[in-house]
Design a protein around this motif. Structure first.
Motif, PDB file in Angstrom:
ATOM      1  N   PHE A   1      45.151  34.455  37.495  1.00 16.26           N
ATOM      2  CA  PHE A   1      45.002  34.510  36.042  1.00 16.26           C
ATOM      3  C   PHE A   1      43.563  34.116  35.704  1.00 16.26           C
ATOM      4  N   CYS A   2      42.653  35.052  35.994  1.00 12.90           N
ATOM      5  CA  CYS A   2      41.207  34.829  35.894  1.00 12.90           C
ATOM      6  C   CYS A   2      40.594  36.141  35.442  1.00 12.90           C
TER       7      CYS A   2
ATOM      8  N   ARG B   1      40.827  39.781  37.300  1.00 11.53           N
ATOM      9  CA  ARG B   1      41.488  40.927  36.661  1.00 11.53           C
ATOM     10  C   ARG B   1      40.548  42.140  36.621  1.00 11.53           C
TER      11      ARG B   1
ATOM     12  N   LEU C   1      43.765  39.584  30.276  1.00 12.44           N
ATOM     13  CA  LEU C   1      44.556  38.359  30.425  1.00 12.44           C
ATOM     14  C   LEU C   1      45.619  38.233  29.337  1.00 12.44           C
TER      15      LEU C   1
ATOM     16  N   GLU D   1      48.438  39.395  29.291  1.00 18.58           N
ATOM     17  CA  GLU D   1      49.744  39.163  29.915  1.00 18.58           C
ATOM     18  C   GLU D   1      49.589  38.224  31.103  1.00 18.58           C
ATOM     19  N   ARG D   2      50.353  37.128  31.098  1.00 12.68           N
ATOM     20  CA  ARG D   2      50.344  36.241  32.265  1.00 12.68           C
ATOM     21  C   ARG D   2      51.581  36.537  33.090  1.00 12.68           C
ATOM     22  N   ARG D   3      51.359  36.926  34.355  1.00 11.43           N
ATOM     23  CA  ARG D   3      52.475  37.376  35.177  1.00 11.43           C
ATOM     24  C   ARG D   3      53.023  36.205  35.982  1.00 11.43           C
TER      25      ARG D   3
ATOM     26  N   ASP E   1      51.101  35.133  39.005  1.00 11.83           N
ATOM     27  CA  ASP E   1      49.700  34.728  38.874  1.00 11.83           C
ATOM     28  C   ASP E   1      49.486  33.262  39.247  1.00 11.83           C
TER      29      ASP E   1
ATOM     30  N   VAL F   1      46.789  30.106  38.904  1.00  8.86           N
ATOM     31  CA  VAL F   1      45.832  29.746  37.855  1.00  8.86           C
ATOM     32  C   VAL F   1      45.146  28.433  38.211  1.00  8.86           C
TER      33      VAL F   1
ATOM     34  N   GLU G   1      46.347  22.905  32.786  1.00  8.36           N
ATOM     35  CA  GLU G   1      46.121  23.278  34.181  1.00  8.36           C
ATOM     36  C   GLU G   1      45.071  22.408  34.866  1.00  8.36           C
TER      37      GLU G   1
ATOM     38  N   ALA H   1      45.949  27.180  27.585  1.00  5.09           N
ATOM     39  CA  ALA H   1      45.428  28.366  28.286  1.00  5.09           C
ATOM     40  C   ALA H   1      45.373  29.571  27.353  1.00  5.09           C
TER      41      ALA H   1
ATOM     42  N   VAL I   1      42.089  31.856  26.523  1.00  2.00           N
ATOM     43  CA  VAL I   1      42.010  33.309  26.681  1.00  2.00           C
ATOM     44  C   VAL I   1      41.433  33.943  25.419  1.00  2.00           C
TER      45      VAL I   1
END
Lengths: 211, 211
Positions: A12-13, A17, B107, B109-111, B114, B116, B142, B174, B178
């Motif tokens: 998640f960067c 991406r 970013l 969408e956070r899967r 992922d 982090v 985080e 986070a 983003v």
């Protein structure tokens, strides 16, 4: 057949991406070619010496699936398919400019195995050449390309001679183009030293000659 | 054993030469980690989830051979080896910033797959945060990282809390980071909307709060 799943760094960067989308081998060089405008598959293949047709076709499909390029059929009589960047694809210009700025010093040595195309000099030269709004045509022994700065400041470039009457014409050799790209030579100094010829009467030609 | 020959695009093009040096899978993400400062192999491996030890070791060797990173032994009692970027390696910062700027919208969408790390948010946030000379500490769920703008305008960042007393402390989540990175939210608007807390009395903290 569903599209094959793309490989991802699963991070998640923002940079990771971006590399998920354009980090595969050849992809950013294909984008470099598409920055010239709509291009036929055969022309892409000719200006990417070393790429296999399989890899080129696969990368173009990836670019389409990621929404970075589209394929469309030209109207008759051309009737050929061309690939072109989407708006999101064109937004990769700063990435290619940053890579070219970093890579410019690596061109000190020209190797016998190196392919070369005139328009490959465009990316590192944009800052040095697109000084004011207008159209500049550049002629090297390797061929011609042209650079345009629009009224909104956006800079674009294309292969071959300028499509309209240019505001300035520049003649130089590849070694001089490399020095301009590195920032170790200015256009004005190149003109004074007799290494660059600039013709044209308007403000853009004057700015190039006078620095 | 002589070093294995590196693969090259064999194109006399600044962007292609840059990709010869840093275009291999993982290499630019390793540079992203080394932008934090000198790092031990084990820390690099921990912050590059998904990389195999073979690939990481091979890429680090390539970076050394290209003159972009060096390996040195810390003095006792640490006595560990650390990798750090050379000046030429640090010049890749604009490449990573351009990639991060382009990738920030991806970013959305956070899967669930992922990984982090807090410091991965640094690159796209530099413009939004390093408004004036000084040191900013950022705290996310985080983890923490810090960003410094020097008196010469250069911007750097590091993992963990600020090493000195920071000029400003920012707390955010986070999702907010983003949006800052995409440019769809300013720090000042985030503060007004209660999504970002900024503490500190100096000009940098004031600039962050007031926009």
């Amino acid at each position: 057949m569903p599209p094959r799943p793309r490989r991802s760094y699963d991070q998640f960067c923002a940079a990771a991406r971006a590399l998920d989308a354009v980090g595969d081998r050849w992809t950013l060089l294909i984008v470099r070619e598409l920055l010239l405008g709509p291009r036929r598959y055969t022309d892409l293949h000719a200006d990417l010496p070393g790429v296999s047709t399989d890899v080129l076709a696969s990368r173009l499909k990836d670019l389409e699936q990621s929404g970075l390029a589209t394929r469309r059929r030209l109207p008759p009589p051309a009737a050929a398919y061309v690939y072109e960047l989407t708006g999101r694809g064109r937004e990769l210009t700063p990435v290619l400019r940053a890579l070219a700025a970093w890579g410019a010093p690596e061109l000190a040595e020209r190797r016998p195995t190196d392919a070369v195309r005139a328009h490959w000099f465009a990316l590192p030269l944009l800052d040095a050449v697109a000084l004011e709004e207008g159209l500049v045509e550049l002629s090297l022994e390797e061929g011609d390309f042209h650079v345009r700065r629009g009224s909104d400041g956006t800079v674009s470039y294309g292969d071959g001679p300028a499509p309209d009457e240019p505001d300035a014409r520049m003649t130089l050799d590849a070694g001089t183009a490399v020095e301009l790209g590195r920032g170790t030579l200015s256009v004005a100094d190149g003109v004074r030293g007799g290494r660059i010829a600039v013709t044209g009467d308007g403000p853009l030609a004057k700015a190039l000659r006078d620095g």
